[in-house]
Each structure stands twice: as C-alpha cells, then as structure tokens.
Design an enzyme around this catalytic site. Structure first.
Site, PDB file in Angstrom:
ATOM      1  N   HIS A   1     -34.319  20.385 -54.043  1.00 42.69           N
ATOM      2  CA  HIS A   1     -33.426  21.779 -54.190  1.00 42.69           C
ATOM      3  C   HIS A   1     -32.825  21.764 -55.646  1.00 42.69           C
ATOM      4  O   HIS A   1     -31.889  21.265 -55.825  1.00 42.69           O
ATOM      5  CB  HIS A   1     -32.425  21.676 -53.062  1.00 42.69           C
ATOM      6  CG  HIS A   1     -31.589  22.798 -53.175  1.00 42.69           C
ATOM      7  ND1 HIS A   1     -30.580  23.054 -52.053  1.00 42.69           N
ATOM      8  CD2 HIS A   1     -31.391  23.857 -54.193  1.00 42.69           C
ATOM      9  CE1 HIS A   1     -30.029  24.177 -52.477  1.00 42.69           C
ATOM     10  NE2 HIS A   1     -30.372  24.906 -53.722  1.00 42.69           N
TER      11      HIS A   1
ATOM     12  N   HIS B   1     -32.786  24.557 -59.170  1.00 40.69           N
ATOM     13  CA  HIS B   1     -33.298  25.563 -59.792  1.00 40.69           C
ATOM     14  C   HIS B   1     -33.355  25.573 -61.346  1.00 40.69           C
ATOM     15  O   HIS B   1     -32.792  24.965 -62.135  1.00 40.69           O
ATOM     16  CB  HIS B   1     -32.220  26.752 -59.624  1.00 40.69           C
ATOM     17  CG  HIS B   1     -31.933  26.904 -58.104  1.00 40.69           C
ATOM     18  ND1 HIS B   1     -32.246  27.882 -57.304  1.00 40.69           N
ATOM     19  CD2 HIS B   1     -31.113  26.261 -57.449  1.00 40.69           C
ATOM     20  CE1 HIS B   1     -32.061  27.883 -56.300  1.00 40.69           C
ATOM     21  NE2 HIS B   1     -31.051  26.995 -56.141  1.00 40.69           N
TER      22      HIS B   1
ATOM     23  N   GLU C   1     -24.034  27.873 -46.996  1.00 42.19           N
ATOM     24  CA  GLU C   1     -23.348  27.053 -48.287  1.00 42.19           C
ATOM     25  C   GLU C   1     -21.912  27.773 -48.001  1.00 42.19           C
ATOM     26  O   GLU C   1     -20.928  27.147 -47.772  1.00 42.19           O
ATOM     27  CB  GLU C   1     -23.990  27.230 -49.485  1.00 42.19           C
ATOM     28  CG  GLU C   1     -23.303  26.949 -50.595  1.00 42.19           C
ATOM     29  CD  GLU C   1     -23.867  27.300 -52.042  1.00 42.19           C
ATOM     30  OE1 GLU C   1     -23.523  26.567 -52.919  1.00 42.19           O
ATOM     31  OE2 GLU C   1     -25.078  28.237 -51.966  1.00 42.19           O
TER      32      GLU C   1
ATOM     33  N   ASP D   1     -28.169  22.893 -59.679  1.00 45.28           N
ATOM     34  CA  ASP D   1     -28.157  23.208 -60.725  1.00 45.28           C
ATOM     35  C   ASP D   1     -27.488  22.100 -61.722  1.00 45.28           C
ATOM     36  O   ASP D   1     -26.196  22.312 -61.940  1.00 45.28           O
ATOM     37  CB  ASP D   1     -27.335  24.366 -60.794  1.00 45.28           C
ATOM     38  CG  ASP D   1     -28.069  25.379 -59.946  1.00 45.28           C
ATOM     39  OD1 ASP D   1     -29.023  26.098 -60.502  1.00 45.28           O
ATOM     40  OD2 ASP D   1     -27.465  25.773 -59.028  1.00 45.28           O
TER      41      ASP D   1
END
Length: 342
Positions: free
Chosen positions: A17, A19, A200, A279
C-alpha cells in the site's frame, strides 16, 4: 547480538500500500519543479518537509495534489518510481505493490502514455538491476463520479496485462464505496483484482460495503472494522488482507498516539493484517520505520513482527510460484538468524 531494529530492517518484506505520487521526497519535488520552471511555495527541502503536519486527511490531500503538479513527463514518472524502488530495496522490500491515480495528471493534459511508460520502465529496471518484484495498481478518486472512474478504466486497457489491480482512494467521509459498485463490477469483469481504501477515517459500514457489495480482494487500511465485531469475524474467516499504514494513521490524526493504534487488536482478532508505508515522505516512514515504530509503541514480539511480514508476502498479488520464492527468502533469513544465535 543483533538488535530488534536491525532484525526488522533485514527482513525480506512486502509493501502493498504505497502511492507513487505520494513518494516524492522533498528534494526530488523541488528538482522536478525546477526542471519545469515551476515555483513552489517552499524554497528548500527542509521548508517543504516542515509543512508535513496534517490535522486530518483533507489537509494532507491538499498538499499531496499540489505535489502531483511536478509530475508532467515520462521522465518525471520514471524518476519518482525508480527513486522509491531504490529506497524500498535498501529497506529490505522484495515485493512492492504501488498505486497511481491517473486522474490527478490526465486532467492537466498529461498523456496516459507518459505516465504508464515512465512507471513501467522504472519497474522493469528495478527488477533487472536489483531484483525487486513490483506490481502496479490503478487508483481512482472517490470524490469524482463513477463515470469519471469508468473513463479511467477504458484508458488503461492498453496496459491491462501490466496492471495487477484497481483501487480507490481520496477523502473518505461522504464518499462511500457503494457509489462505485458499477465501476468495480466492470473492473472485475475485465479481470482485475479489487481493493478499496475503507475504514481509515470512514466508518465500519464502509468496510462492510467494500467487502460485501464490491467483493474486494483486499481492504486498504480497514481500522474501523473493529467497531463491528460481526464484520471482524467475517474478515477473519475470509482471510481478507488489510493493508494497514500505522505512521500514516498517526500523522493524519486517525490515532493520536501510536500506542493506541488498533494493529495489535486486529492481530488478536485473527485478521490478516499487513504493515505498509502509504505515502512515506509525508508520514516520515517507509515500511521498515512503520514496523520499528509499531514494535516499540505496541510492544510487539519478534514472532508478531514475523507474522506481520509473512502476512504481507502471503497477501501479495503474485503467482503461486513467486509467492513461494518470497516466503522461502523469509524462511532462509529466519533460519540464518537462528543459526547465528546458536
């Protein structure tokens, strides 16, 4: 004797996971802006990094989408993807599964060919040069329309054989997964695996919608599932992987203290949880830093850390043969550590 942190750093691990457009380190963002004659609000990498203090998901996304503007050419997409994969390799990542959201770029006139060409070439070079296995997932924005998402699905079909899955991210509250039921059915009909950011900042009902209505193969985040114990039991029975991102949750105020993170409770309920970076520059932590921080804050044992890493390798979207190779690398590492201690 090897420290726990050194042990964690050496583990062959997955990052499922992450980005791509969220992996631009501050100096690279400034360099890319300079490449295109752009002027950002920050003059130095230190000043930019100091802006990474987010009271919520929306405040992060505002800066995130501003950062996307420096990615304009095939070379830009290559550079940011290759930089992440180099860092991931140094971090012990043997399998990286990365999202990219084309809508942030195509709406500004960036050709899909430039985006896909740069990312895929970087992935190929990383496999050739350092042996890193990677996969690309296409993410659509939940604050846009389902018709917009369908347009992305059509646009990416020339590269369908290089795309391992379709996901959805963006501001969660007020944008339930059910709004995209037709889109995800179409993606599944075209042979793609499915994953959705849910739970989330959104409620447990979003996780349930993703599981039961969209029939996802994975859940990204999923923290809020603990508010619905029937849902927890269903997720555990199905062994649906949850790609949890603890430092992201901390930096975005999903939890105010990592010691209060639900990761350990999720493990106790038998959920197939994995630890990932999301991220990394924005949240000050690649996958190893996430594991190290959780080990300390949640007092995770070595077997619990190994379980999380094994979960990640088991949840990777690879062939059965490649999964066995990855798991063998983990077993060999653990055996070598046992021999060294002996």
């Amino acid at each position: 004797m090897q420290t726990v942190e050194a042990f964690i750093r050496g583990l062959p691990k997955a990052d499922l996971h992450m980005h791509i457009e969220g992996s631009i380190e501050p100096q690279l963002m400034l360099d890319l802006a300079h490449r295109h004659g752009m002027r950002l609000r920050w003059d130095t990498a230190e000043a930019l990094r100091s802006a990474y203090a987010f009271p919520n998901l929306k405040s992060f996304l505002d800066l995130y989408f501003e950062g996307c503007k420096v990615l304009q050419t095939e070379q830009d997409f290559y550079d940011v993807t290759r930089a992440y994969l180099r860092r991931a390799h140094a971090d012990g990542v043997v399998r990286a599964e990365m999202f990219i959201g084309p809508q942030s770029f195509t709406e500004r006139g960036v050709p899909m060919e430039s985006l896909m060409g740069g990312v895929l070439q970087a992935m190929d070079d990383a496999r050739r040069d350092q042996g890193t296995s990677s996969g690309l997932m296409i993410s659509v924005h939940r604050h846009r329309t389902e018709a917009d998402a369908m347009a992305v699905l059509d646009q990416i079909m020339p590269w369908a054989g290089r795309i391992i899955g379709i996901g959805m991210g963006g501001a969660e509250v007020g944008n339930p997964p059910s709004n995209f039921a037709g889109f995800f059915q179409a993606a599944r009909d075209r042979g793609f695996r499915i994953t959705v950011h849910a739970g989330e900042e959104g409620p447990a009902s979003y996780v349930r919608e993703a599981l039961e209505l969209l029939r996802v193969d994975r859940i990204d985040h999923g923290n809020a599932c603990l508010d619905d114990l029937d849902l927890v039991r269903e997720l555990a029975a199905r062994r649906t992987p949850l790609t949890v991102c603890p430092l992201s949750n901390l930096r975005l105020q999903v939890v105010t203290d990592l010691a209060q993170h639900p990761l350990k409770a999720m493990m106790a309920h038998g959920l197939h949880v994995t630890v990932n970076s999301d991220d990394p520059p924005y949240f000050d932590g690649y996958v190893t830093e996430n594991l190290v921080a959780c080990q300390s804050a949640l007092d995770l044992s070595v077997p619990e850390i190994v379980r999380l890493v094994r979960n990640g390798l088991e949840a990777a979207w690879v062939t059965r043969e490649e999964r066995q190779i990855l798991l063998t690398r983990l077993d060999d590492y653990l055996a070598g550590r046992t021999e060294a201690q002996a």
